[in-house]
Design an enzyme around this catalytic site. Structure first.
Site, PDB file in Angstrom:
ATOM      1  N   SER A 102      -1.198 -13.000   3.625  1.00  0.00           N
ATOM      2  CA  SER A 102       0.021 -11.991   4.065  1.00  0.00           C
ATOM      3  C   SER A 102      -0.327 -12.324   5.459  1.00  0.00           C
ATOM      4  CB  SER A 102      -0.480 -10.704   3.928  1.00  0.00           C
ATOM      5  OG  SER A 102       0.448  -9.792   4.730  1.00  0.00           O
ATOM      6  N   TYR A 115      -5.274  -3.120   3.024  1.00  0.00           N
ATOM      7  CA  TYR A 115      -4.648  -4.144   2.420  1.00  0.00           C
ATOM      8  C   TYR A 115      -4.867  -5.301   3.455  1.00  0.00           C
ATOM      9  CZ  TYR A 115      -0.932  -7.556   1.216  1.00  0.00           C
ATOM     10  OH  TYR A 115      -0.198  -8.738   0.946  1.00  0.00           O
ATOM     11  N   LYS A 119      -6.747  -8.864   3.130  1.00  0.00           N
ATOM     12  CA  LYS A 119      -6.230 -10.248   3.365  1.00  0.00           C
ATOM     13  C   LYS A 119      -7.041 -10.941   4.369  1.00  0.00           C
ATOM     14  CE  LYS A 119      -3.161 -10.361   0.057  1.00  0.00           C
ATOM     15  NZ  LYS A 119      -3.076 -11.525  -0.903  1.00  0.00           N
TER      16      LYS A 119
END
Length: 196
Positions: A102, A115, A119
């Site tokens: 991402s 998150y 990542k």
């Protein structure tokens, strides 16, 4: 998912159940198929919108790390040796590893804070994977999209990256030997800001 039935009907496609959070399952699948794999596309992902203060407890962050970071680690440990061996096959080898990361791995986006952290950890691990695979001739491609137009991002306003555009960017990277890919407008803007 949409298109699953059509995918299942393609003669060259074999679907296997793989749970990247289950080390035993990853080992078993790797033992069964690793010798036949040319390209790994790691698109396993767990993503929930939250930062540090917006959710109590660590359960969501732990689940994100288990899939996004430890899932990559399990795959790399169990599929990596077979890919390195396949790459040694010579001119007929076309072995590669693709990680769908991402753009939030570059710099934390607080609305997706845990998150982003998972990542970022996966990105760091992917750099190690790239260094270890390079000597064997296995290319490791890291893809850094912004929001993808999928069920998890329905409430986000445009622009969002269409899945077909993401797939095209991955195929182009494989064809052209590009190692880091930033598909879509959001990813390009985020990358420019990060570089600044």
């Amino acid at each position: 998912f949409a298109g699953f039935d059509e995918l299942e009907k393609i003669p060259q496609v074999t679907l296997v159940k793989l749970d990247v959070t289950d080390s035993k399952n990853v080992r078993e699948v790797a033992a069964e198929i690793a010798g036949k794999v040319d390209i790994v596309v790691n698109n396993a992902e767990y993503h929930r919108r939250s930062g540090i203060a917006s959710r109590q407890g660590v359960e969501t962050a732990r689940a994100e790390m288990d899939v996004n970071y430890f899932g990559l680690l399990r795959l790399a440990q169990d599929l990596g040796p077979a890919l390195r061996a396949r790459a040694a096959d010579g001119q007929s080898s076309a072995v590669a590893w693709v990680n769908l990361l991402s753009v939030y791995a570059l710099a934390n986006f607080p609305a997706h804070g845990t998150y982003s952290a998972s990542k970022a950890a996966a990105y760091s691990l992917a750099q190690c994977l790239r260094a270890e695979m390079r000597a064997a001739g296995v290319r490791v491609i890291n893809v850094f999209p912004g929001p993808i137009d999928d069920e998890w991002n329905q409430l986000l306003p445009p622009p969002k990256l269409a899945p077909a555009a993401l797939a095209s960017a991955i195929v182009a990277a494989l064809r052209d030997g590009v190692e880091d890919v930033f598909p879509g407008d959001v990813a390009q803007e985020w990358l420019a800001r990060w570089r600044d």
